[in-house]
Design a protein around this motif. Structure first.
Motif, PDB file in Angstrom:
ATOM      1  N   GLY A 530       0.800  -1.218   0.000  1.00 16.11           N
ATOM      2  CA  GLY A 530       0.000   0.000   0.000  1.00 16.11           C
ATOM      3  C   GLY A 530       0.832   1.267   0.000  1.00 16.11           C
ATOM      4  O   GLY A 530       1.896   1.322   0.624  1.00 16.11           O
ATOM      5  N   PRO A 531       0.378   2.326  -0.678  1.00  9.49           N
ATOM      6  CA  PRO A 531       1.052   3.631  -0.577  1.00  9.49           C
ATOM      7  C   PRO A 531       0.927   4.181   0.841  1.00  9.49           C
ATOM      8  O   PRO A 531      -0.072   3.927   1.525  1.00  9.49           O
ATOM      9  CB  PRO A 531       0.277   4.510  -1.565  1.00  9.49           C
ATOM     10  CG  PRO A 531      -0.520   3.574  -2.416  1.00  9.49           C
ATOM     11  CD  PRO A 531      -0.790   2.374  -1.580  1.00  9.49           C
ATOM     12  N   SER A 532       1.911   4.942   1.263  1.00  8.72           N
ATOM     13  CA  SER A 532       1.828   5.586   2.571  1.00  8.72           C
ATOM     14  C   SER A 532       1.682   7.095   2.449  1.00  8.72           C
ATOM     15  O   SER A 532       1.347   7.768   3.418  1.00  8.72           O
ATOM     16  CB  SER A 532       3.072   5.259   3.405  1.00  8.72           C
ATOM     17  OG  SER A 532       4.263   5.652   2.733  1.00  8.72           O
ATOM     18  N   ASN A 533       1.911   7.628   1.255  1.00  6.51           N
ATOM     19  CA  ASN A 533       1.743   9.059   0.990  1.00  6.51           C
ATOM     20  C   ASN A 533       1.410   9.193  -0.493  1.00  6.51           C
ATOM     21  O   ASN A 533       2.220   8.824  -1.355  1.00  6.51           O
ATOM     22  CB  ASN A 533       3.031   9.825   1.330  1.00  6.51           C
ATOM     23  CG  ASN A 533       2.893  11.326   1.152  1.00  6.51           C
ATOM     24  OD1 ASN A 533       2.117  11.808   0.336  1.00  6.51           O
ATOM     25  ND2 ASN A 533       3.678  12.083   1.910  1.00  6.51           N
ATOM     26  N   LEU A 534       0.234   9.719  -0.821  1.00  2.00           N
ATOM     27  CA  LEU A 534      -0.178   9.784  -2.221  1.00  2.00           C
ATOM     28  C   LEU A 534       0.672  10.747  -3.035  1.00  2.00           C
ATOM     29  O   LEU A 534       0.735  10.626  -4.266  1.00  2.00           O
ATOM     30  CB  LEU A 534      -1.660  10.164  -2.314  1.00  2.00           C
ATOM     31  CG  LEU A 534      -2.638   9.109  -1.774  1.00  2.00           C
ATOM     32  CD1 LEU A 534      -4.071   9.587  -1.901  1.00  2.00           C
ATOM     33  CD2 LEU A 534      -2.456   7.773  -2.491  1.00  2.00           C
ATOM     34  N   VAL A 535       1.347  11.683  -2.389  1.00  4.41           N
ATOM     35  CA  VAL A 535       2.248  12.580  -3.113  1.00  4.41           C
ATOM     36  C   VAL A 535       3.476  11.804  -3.596  1.00  4.41           C
ATOM     37  O   VAL A 535       3.808  11.831  -4.791  1.00  4.41           O
ATOM     38  CB  VAL A 535       2.677  13.770  -2.229  1.00  4.41           C
ATOM     39  CG1 VAL A 535       3.791  14.565  -2.920  1.00  4.41           C
ATOM     40  CG2 VAL A 535       1.484  14.673  -1.954  1.00  4.41           C
ATOM     41  N   THR A 536       4.164  11.139  -2.697  1.00  9.43           N
ATOM     42  CA  THR A 536       5.352  10.381  -3.106  1.00  9.43           C
ATOM     43  C   THR A 536       4.973   9.207  -3.997  1.00  9.43           C
ATOM     44  O   THR A 536       5.728   8.830  -4.901  1.00  9.43           O
ATOM     45  CB  THR A 536       6.137   9.899  -1.878  1.00  9.43           C
ATOM     46  OG1 THR A 536       5.263   9.150  -1.004  1.00  9.43           O
ATOM     47  CG2 THR A 536       6.701  11.071  -1.109  1.00  9.43           C
ATOM     48  N   PHE A 537       3.785   8.638  -3.773  1.00 13.49           N
ATOM     49  CA  PHE A 537       3.304   7.566  -4.649  1.00 13.49           C
ATOM     50  C   PHE A 537       3.140   8.066  -6.082  1.00 13.49           C
ATOM     51  O   PHE A 537       3.620   7.451  -7.036  1.00 13.49           O
ATOM     52  CB  PHE A 537       1.981   7.027  -4.115  1.00 13.49           C
ATOM     53  CG  PHE A 537       1.157   6.300  -5.141  1.00 13.49           C
ATOM     54  CD1 PHE A 537       1.514   5.046  -5.582  1.00 13.49           C
ATOM     55  CD2 PHE A 537       0.021   6.893  -5.682  1.00 13.49           C
ATOM     56  CE1 PHE A 537       0.755   4.381  -6.541  1.00 13.49           C
ATOM     57  CE2 PHE A 537      -0.743   6.243  -6.631  1.00 13.49           C
ATOM     58  CZ  PHE A 537      -0.370   4.986  -7.061  1.00 13.49           C
ATOM     59  N   LEU A 538       2.456   9.197  -6.244  1.00  9.64           N
ATOM     60  CA  LEU A 538       2.218   9.738  -7.583  1.00  9.64           C
ATOM     61  C   LEU A 538       3.516  10.148  -8.263  1.00  9.64           C
ATOM     62  O   LEU A 538       3.648  10.049  -9.488  1.00  9.64           O
ATOM     63  CB  LEU A 538       1.263  10.927  -7.498  1.00  9.64           C
ATOM     64  CG  LEU A 538      -0.191  10.579  -7.183  1.00  9.64           C
ATOM     65  CD1 LEU A 538      -0.980  11.830  -6.803  1.00  9.64           C
ATOM     66  CD2 LEU A 538      -0.847   9.871  -8.350  1.00  9.64           C
ATOM     67  N   GLU A 539       4.478  10.600  -7.486  1.00  8.92           N
ATOM     68  CA  GLU A 539       5.757  11.014  -8.060  1.00  8.92           C
ATOM     69  C   GLU A 539       6.593   9.825  -8.520  1.00  8.92           C
ATOM     70  O   GLU A 539       7.417   9.972  -9.426  1.00  8.92           O
ATOM     71  CB  GLU A 539       6.542  11.831  -7.032  1.00  8.92           C
ATOM     72  CG  GLU A 539       5.962  13.215  -6.779  1.00  8.92           C
ATOM     73  CD  GLU A 539       6.692  13.970  -5.676  1.00  8.92           C
ATOM     74  OE1 GLU A 539       6.599  15.208  -5.644  1.00  8.92           O
ATOM     75  OE2 GLU A 539       7.355  13.311  -4.832  1.00  8.92           O
TER      76      GLU A 539
END
Length: 646
Positions: A530-539
């Motif tokens: 699972g992603p833990s931060n959608l900002v770093t995930f999207l990047e």
């Protein structure tokens, strides 16, 4: 005598050491394990029957013979098998360390079929030709890029597919004659990662494409199969966002069959006239999504599946009369992967249910006879004893009705039962009442109830519900789980003081969100890829996925959206987690980089809470190899016994 005693003592010592070594499970060399205690062999022996189930899935009918290719697992991963008759032997054809993603025969006999495979879960799929006479395998793609959605031409001599080889992010359209790999060439250069090939026209002059912008929006295009010139078939509506899913040419090439939510909450089976571009809706009377469909070769019958509160219902529509045909002998359950044989008589499909793994069936449309082609094993367990799920509903904070499926443990367990809340991925996914596999152990042997919620953002309940968690509405889906925790408190048979939250992919993100928001209302949590931060995930998610995900989650490049996503990120609220956390990831994951999991582990460890960490160096977005799946299961059982059941 003294010497004999020494020899005997050495033998005893050796036997003792050997027993000690066998008393514990040694993780596979590709697994990184931290915080997880030694797993006793006794636990493996107790749970192993629940790891030995199989599933079978229909891949392709033979173009002339009444036989098929299926995917199933006999060793560590799913491979391609041939089955020559209902109930016949499953003859394995491919033997790879990594799973084979699917296979397809051409519509006319060519002496080979195609299959797709990646390495280590990286999802950089390559296309291969398998020669049926010799068993030789030939690589058809470049061996590096991601190659998807291969579709045979009507003549069966060419394949069109999407590939990221030009930029690594954009999906362009290529054509290859499998009999001549050197014929591979780009037909159409495109922008964006949401392009897929759907079908060829009957005369092979046109290729139908879909451009998926988001879960709620997509467009159908027609491309000239020689020049690559393309034209938009479904213009953007000014009044609403419209989604199209799947597409096939009619037998006369004058229409396109697809599903669409245009002027509707649900995806209806739709016929689009190519001359006027006007749609005709074929299933308006059914207030549910059409999930899958296939047109018979002669164009006389359309088979389709409706998703009715999570259950899959098979239908067959006469294209001339518009009337459905009765199907009294079709098994009940979740039906998927409908495929017509070239004879336009035999319809193949998969069926699964809470008490049956996925198996392959066929329907003779002329006689109504249903045949079962595969009999997948369930580890020697009588699966008929497994519980049927109960469809449950509860009210969210804003009054919206949320639903899910509750699996109750058998009556031999008395008193209030601990609860697992298992949240699906997607987020535009859906929990459905299928076979639970290893999770049946939690019910059958540990007496734990399991709830599979379909929070807002899930498919199957209309496009408004699907879009209800987009962008700045993200936290509303967290609160749907908060309302579920309230509902659990009202249930006399469930123990609200013993709740474990888990999920995979977006469900893993939701797990972390619940763990940081409702830490005081749960016992522990298990986050899988699972992603833990959608900002770093999207990047950092793969480039071909970024724009698609930005429509769903919000564009992190926009300052206001970035601030919001950072504020709600579990990573930035990790200090709230004081309950035990188990995090699982695959090093080669192209969707959710393993760094998303690693950074959460590091942050939560600072809280002093128990943190278990499992990383597979030979896996991607979820474990596909049985040896890794089994270790994950053993460790999860240990985690539950330690933190949920005590």
């Amino acid at each position: 005598m003294k010497r004999l005693r020494c020899v005997f003592a050495l033998i005893l010592l050796s036997a003792t050491l050997c027993f000690a070594q066998k008393a514990e499970v040694t993780p596979h060399e590709n697994l990184v394990v931290e915080g997880v205690p030694k797993i006793p062999q006794s636990l493996v022996e107790a749970v192993d029957r629940y790891t030995d189930f199989r599933n079978a899935y229909l891949d392709s009918w033979d173009p002339t013979a009444r036989e098929m290719l299926i995917s199933t697992r006999f060793a560590d991963t799913n491979q391609i098998h041939r089955v020559t008759m209902p109930g016949g032997a499953r003859t394995q054809l491919t033997f790879y360390t990594d799973a084979v993603a699917g296979a397809s025969y051409p519509p006319k006999p060519q002496g080979f079929f195609l299959f797709s495979k990646d390495i280590g879960g990286g999802e950089f799929f390559q296309l291969y030709r398998y020669d049926t006479a010799s068993g030789d395998v030939t690589l058809l793609t470049d061996g590096k890029s991601r190659n998807t959605s291969p579709k045979w031409s009507s003549a069966g001599d060419k394949v069109a597919y999407g590939s990221t080889r030009r930029t690594g992010n954009d999906v362009d359209i290529y054509i290859v004659s499998p009999s001549d790999p050197k014929s591979d060439h780009m037909l159409l250069q495109l922008q964006g990662g949401g392009w897929r090939v759907l079908d060829w026209s009957p005369d092979d002059h046109k290729i139908l494409l879909v451009d998926q912008v988001s879960a709620n929006q997509s467009f159908l295009w027609l491309a000239d199969a020689t020049t690559g010139e393309k034209s938009l078939l479904t213009p953007q509506s000014r009044m609403e966002t419209v989604s199209y899913d799947g597409g096939q040419f009619s037998a006369d090439g004058k229409r396109i069959y697809t599903t669409s939510d245009r002027d509707s909450e649900f995806h209806r089976l739709t016929s689009i006239d190519l001359a006027s571009k006007q749609p005709t809706y074929l299933t308006t009377q059914i207030p549910w999504d059409v999930d899958d469909f296939d047109l018979s070769t002669d164009g006389a019958n359309l088979a389709f599946v409706t998703n009715e509160d999570g259950f899959g219902i098979l239908h067959v529509l006469d294209t001339k009369t518009g009337k459905e045909k009765p199907l009294p002998g079709v098994p009940k359950g979740i039906i998927s992967d409908v495929r017509w044989h070239q004879n336009s008589r035999d319809l193949g499909f998969d069926v699964s249910s809470a008490r049956a793994t996925s198996d392959v069936y066929s329907l003779d449309i002329q006689t109504g006879e249903v045949s079962r082609w595969t009999y997948s094993e369930t580890g020697g367990i009588n699966a008929s004893r497994f519980p049927e799920p109960e469809l449950i509903h509860w009210k969210a904070e804003d009054g919206k009705t949320i639903s899910g499926f509750l699996y109750q443990p058998p009556a031999k367990f008395s008193g209030k039962r601990p609860v697992i809340i298992n949240i699906h991925g997607g987020p535009e996914g859906q929990s459905r009442p299928g076979f639970l596999g290893r999770s049946n152990y939690y019910l059958d042997e540990l007496g734990v109830a399991i709830i599979y919620p379909n929070v807002r953002g899930s498919t199957g309940y209309g496009k408004s519900f699907l879009a209800a968690d987009n962008g700045f509405q993200r936290e509303a889906s967290y609160h749907d789980i908060g309302s579920l925790l309230d509902w659990i408190q009202t249930q006399p048979g469930l123990d609200s003081s013993k709740v474990l939250v888990t999920g995979g992919s977006y469900g893993g993100f939701m797990t972390l969100a619940v763990a940081t928001t409702y830490n005081d209302r749960i016992c522990c949590s298990v986050d899988v890829v699972g992603p833990s931060n959608l900002v770093t995930f999207l990047e950092h998610t793969s480039g071909y996925r970024q724009d698609l995900r930005r429509v769903e989650y919000g564009d992190e490049r926009d300052p206001k959206m970035r601030e919001f996503l950072e504020r709600i990120a579990p990573m930035n609220k990790a200090k709230n987690i004081t309950k035990p956390l188990f995090v699982i990831a695959g090093k080669n994951d192209p969707r959710v980089p393993a760094s998303e999991s690693q950074q959460m582990v590091t942050k939560v460890q600072e809280n002093g809470a128990p943190v278990w960490w499992l990383l597979a160096n030979d896996e991607g977005h979820g474990f596909r190899k049985k040896v890794n799946q089994d270790f994950q299961f053993y460790a999860t059982v240990m985690f539950m016994k330690e933190f949920l059941l005590k």
